[in-house]
Design an enzyme around this catalytic site. Sequence first.
Site, PDB file in Angstrom:
ATOM      1  N   CYS A 116       0.733  -1.450  -0.229  1.00 42.33           N
ATOM      2  CA  CYS A 116       0.035  -0.114  -0.118  1.00 42.33           C
ATOM      3  C   CYS A 116       0.981   1.361  -0.028  1.00 42.33           C
ATOM      4  O   CYS A 116       0.414   2.452  -0.351  1.00 42.33           O
ATOM      5  CB  CYS A 116      -1.015   0.169   1.244  1.00 42.33           C
ATOM      6  N   HIS A 256      -3.139   6.954   3.173  1.00 41.07           N
ATOM      7  CA  HIS A 256      -3.445   5.855   2.487  1.00 41.07           C
ATOM      8  C   HIS A 256      -5.027   5.391   3.252  1.00 41.07           C
ATOM      9  O   HIS A 256      -5.286   5.538   4.227  1.00 41.07           O
ATOM     10  CB  HIS A 256      -2.654   4.567   2.758  1.00 41.07           C
ATOM     11  N   ASN A 286     -10.214  -0.235   0.564  1.00 44.34           N
ATOM     12  CA  ASN A 286      -8.702  -0.228   0.418  1.00 44.34           C
ATOM     13  C   ASN A 286      -8.190  -0.689  -1.013  1.00 44.34           C
ATOM     14  O   ASN A 286      -8.423  -1.793  -1.291  1.00 44.34           O
ATOM     15  CB  ASN A 286      -8.166  -1.132   1.707  1.00 44.34           C
TER      16      ASN A 286
HETATM   17  O1  UT7 Z   1      -3.808  -1.363   3.709  1.00 43.47           O
HETATM   18  C1  UT7 Z   1      -3.264  -2.021   4.733  1.00 43.47           C
HETATM   19  C2  UT7 Z   1      -3.779  -3.177   5.038  1.00 43.47           C
HETATM   20  N1  UT7 Z   1      -4.702  -3.318   6.033  1.00 43.47           N
HETATM   21  C3  UT7 Z   1      -5.382  -2.550   7.155  1.00 43.47           C
HETATM   22  O2  UT7 Z   1      -5.016  -1.287   7.127  1.00 43.47           O
HETATM   23  C4  UT7 Z   1      -6.268  -3.260   8.102  1.00 43.47           C
HETATM   24  C5  UT7 Z   1      -6.077  -2.708   9.426  1.00 43.47           C
HETATM   25  N2  UT7 Z   1      -6.951  -3.340  10.306  1.00 43.47           N
HETATM   26  C6  UT7 Z   1      -8.243  -2.953  10.452  1.00 43.47           C
HETATM   27  O3  UT7 Z   1      -8.757  -2.248   9.594  1.00 43.47           O
HETATM   28  C7  UT7 Z   1      -9.182  -3.590  11.494  1.00 43.47           C
HETATM   29  O4  UT7 Z   1      -8.605  -4.436  12.336  1.00 43.47           O
HETATM   30  C8  UT7 Z   1     -10.334  -4.476  10.914  1.00 43.47           C
HETATM   31  C9  UT7 Z   1     -11.258  -3.733  10.163  1.00 43.47           C
HETATM   32  C10 UT7 Z   1      -9.597  -5.731   9.739  1.00 43.47           C
HETATM   33  C11 UT7 Z   1     -11.052  -5.610  11.781  1.00 43.47           C
HETATM   34  O5  UT7 Z   1     -11.505  -4.460  12.900  1.00 43.47           O
HETATM   35  P1  UT7 Z   1     -11.402  -4.717  14.186  1.00 43.47           P
HETATM   36  O6  UT7 Z   1     -12.088  -3.727  14.891  1.00 43.47           O
HETATM   37  O7  UT7 Z   1      -9.941  -4.676  14.753  1.00 43.47           O
HETATM   38  O8  UT7 Z   1     -12.043  -6.142  14.581  1.00 43.47           O
HETATM   39  P2  UT7 Z   1     -11.402  -7.381  15.363  1.00 43.47           P
HETATM   40  O9  UT7 Z   1     -10.455  -8.121  14.138  1.00 43.47           O
HETATM   41  O10 UT7 Z   1     -10.762  -7.225  16.714  1.00 43.47           O
HETATM   42  O11 UT7 Z   1     -12.554  -8.349  15.445  1.00 43.47           O
HETATM   43  C12 UT7 Z   1     -13.592  -7.963  16.290  1.00 43.47           C
HETATM   44  C13 UT7 Z   1     -14.661  -9.084  15.998  1.00 43.47           C
HETATM   45  C14 UT7 Z   1     -14.171 -10.530  16.027  1.00 43.47           C
HETATM   46  O12 UT7 Z   1     -15.230 -11.064  16.573  1.00 43.47           O
HETATM   47  P3  UT7 Z   1     -15.098 -11.990  18.048  1.00 43.47           P
HETATM   48  O13 UT7 Z   1     -13.920 -12.734  17.962  1.00 43.47           O
HETATM   49  O14 UT7 Z   1     -14.793 -10.821  18.941  1.00 43.47           O
HETATM   50  O15 UT7 Z   1     -16.440 -12.590  18.310  1.00 43.47           O
HETATM   51  C15 UT7 Z   1     -14.126 -10.745  14.479  1.00 43.47           C
HETATM   52  O16 UT7 Z   1     -14.561 -12.224  14.323  1.00 43.47           O
HETATM   53  O17 UT7 Z   1     -15.429  -8.815  15.014  1.00 43.47           O
HETATM   54  C16 UT7 Z   1     -15.501  -9.887  14.141  1.00 43.47           C
HETATM   55  N3  UT7 Z   1     -15.510  -9.526  12.669  1.00 43.47           N
HETATM   56  C17 UT7 Z   1     -16.439  -9.228  12.080  1.00 43.47           C
HETATM   57  N4  UT7 Z   1     -18.002  -9.244  12.087  1.00 43.47           N
HETATM   58  C18 UT7 Z   1     -18.617  -9.041  11.334  1.00 43.47           C
HETATM   59  C19 UT7 Z   1     -14.202  -9.266  11.933  1.00 43.47           C
HETATM   60  N5  UT7 Z   1     -14.610  -8.917  10.799  1.00 43.47           N
HETATM   61  C20 UT7 Z   1     -15.650  -9.006  10.486  1.00 43.47           C
HETATM   62  C21 UT7 Z   1     -16.748  -8.598   9.587  1.00 43.47           C
HETATM   63  N6  UT7 Z   1     -18.164  -8.670   9.923  1.00 43.47           N
HETATM   64  N7  UT7 Z   1     -16.675  -8.498   8.352  1.00 43.47           N
END
Ligand code: UT7
Length: 331
Positions: A116, A256, A286
Site C-alpha cells: 500500500c 492511504h 482499500n
Molecule cells: O492497507 C493495509 C492493510 N490493512 C489495514 O489497514 C487493516 C487494518 N486493520 C483493520 O482495519 C481492522 O483491524 C479490521 C477492520 C480488519 C478489523 O476490525 P477490528 O475492530 O480490529 O475487529 P477485530 O479483528 O478485533 O474483530 C472483532 C470482532 C471479531 O469477533 P469476536 O472474535 O470478537 O467474536 C471478529 O470475528 O469482529 C469480528 N469480525 C467481523 N464481524 C462482522 C471481523 N470481521 C468481521 C466482519 N463482519 N466483516
Amino acid sequence: MMKPFKAGITGTGSILPEKKLTNSQLESIVETSDEWIVKRTGIRERHILEDDVPLAKIAAEASVKAIEDAGLNPVDIELIIASTCTPDYLTPSLACTVQGEIGAKNAAAFDVNAACTGFVYALQTGRQFIENGTCKNILIVSAEALSRATDFTDRKTCVLFGDGAGAVILSKVDDGTGVEEACLGAVGDNADVLTLPCLYASDADIEKRNEGKKQVLWMDGSEVFTFASRIMSEATKNVLDSAGNEMGQIKYIFPHQANMRILQNAAKRLDVSMDKIYSNLEYTGNISSASIPVCLDEASKKGLLKKGDKIIMVAFGGGLTYGSALLTWSK
Ligand code: UT7
C-alpha cells in the site's frame, strides 16, 4: 539553499472500475453486516474489475488521462514507474505493459512493490530521476486488483479491499513548487502480519489460509491496525519536520485509505481536524497503492488543490512499509 528545479505533479488521472460490490451484497457472501462494516471501517462499497479485464487496461487508461491532464503526449514520457502488489504478470512488468498500450515508446519502464506504500515509494524514486537531471517527464501509475487476491470466505479481509488505478505525471518544474521532502521506511521483522504468497508459500502461511487458497491475502488486522495508527502520525510529523514546515501550512493530508478509524486516530494524534484529511474510502475501500493517486486526481478535478498549496501524502502497508512526502502543488 532552494534547488533550481524540483519534481512537481503536473497531471493526474484515475479509473475506478464500473462494477461495484456493496456491503449488502457482502452480507450474502459472508457472515457480516452493513452496520459492522460501516462502524468498524467506514467502507460502504468498493469497485471490482470484471474477470476478463486485465489490470493493465485500467492502469493504461489512468495513465493516458494523467498525460493529457499534463498537456503531454505519451512519447514525451521518459520513464514509467508502476506500483502494484497485484500485477497481471510478474513479467512483463505492469510498467512495460502500460508502455506498450499507451505508445510511450521513449520510456524506460519498471515496477515497484511496497504494497500500500507503493505510490510514495514510486514518487520518491521518480523524483531522483528528475532532480539529478536524467528525466524531464515521468509517469507514475499505481494500479491494484485486490479483489483477485481476496478470499471471499474470510470476512476479516474480504470486506476491506477494492480495485482501481491512479496515475500522476512528475515533471521538472522551476517555479518553487514540487516535492520538498519524502521519508520512507520498512519494518521487515513484522513481515508476517500481512502476506500474499506468489510462487512460494511457507508452511506457516499455508496453515493460516483456508484450505486450497494459497494465493490470497491474509492479514492480522489488529496488528496492522496498531502499527498503522502509530506510523501514520509519526511519518507525517517526520516529513513535516524535515521540510521545516508547520501543520498550519498544510492544506490537505492525503493518507492511504485503509480504515476510517485509522484516519481518525492519525488526526487525533496530529491534532488536526478531519476536514484536512482527504478520504474516499467510503466508496473505494482499500485499493492499496492506488489509493493516494486516486484521491489526488479526485481532489484536483474537484478544484480543491491550487498551485502553491502544500500537501502531505502518507501511507503504510504490507512489508511492513511506510512512507510520507510533502510537496507544493504545481498545477
Ligand atoms: O492497507 C493495509 C492493510 N490493512 C489495514 O489497514 C487493516 C487494518 N486493520 C483493520 O482495519 C481492522 O483491524 C479490521 C477492520 C480488519 C478489523 O476490525 P477490528 O475492530 O480490529 O475487529 P477485530 O479483528 O478485533 O474483530 C472483532 C470482532 C471479531 O469477533 P469476536 O472474535 O470478537 O467474536 C471478529 O470475528 O469482529 C469480528 N469480525 C467481523 N464481524 C462482522 C471481523 N470481521 C468481521 C466482519 N463482519 N466483516
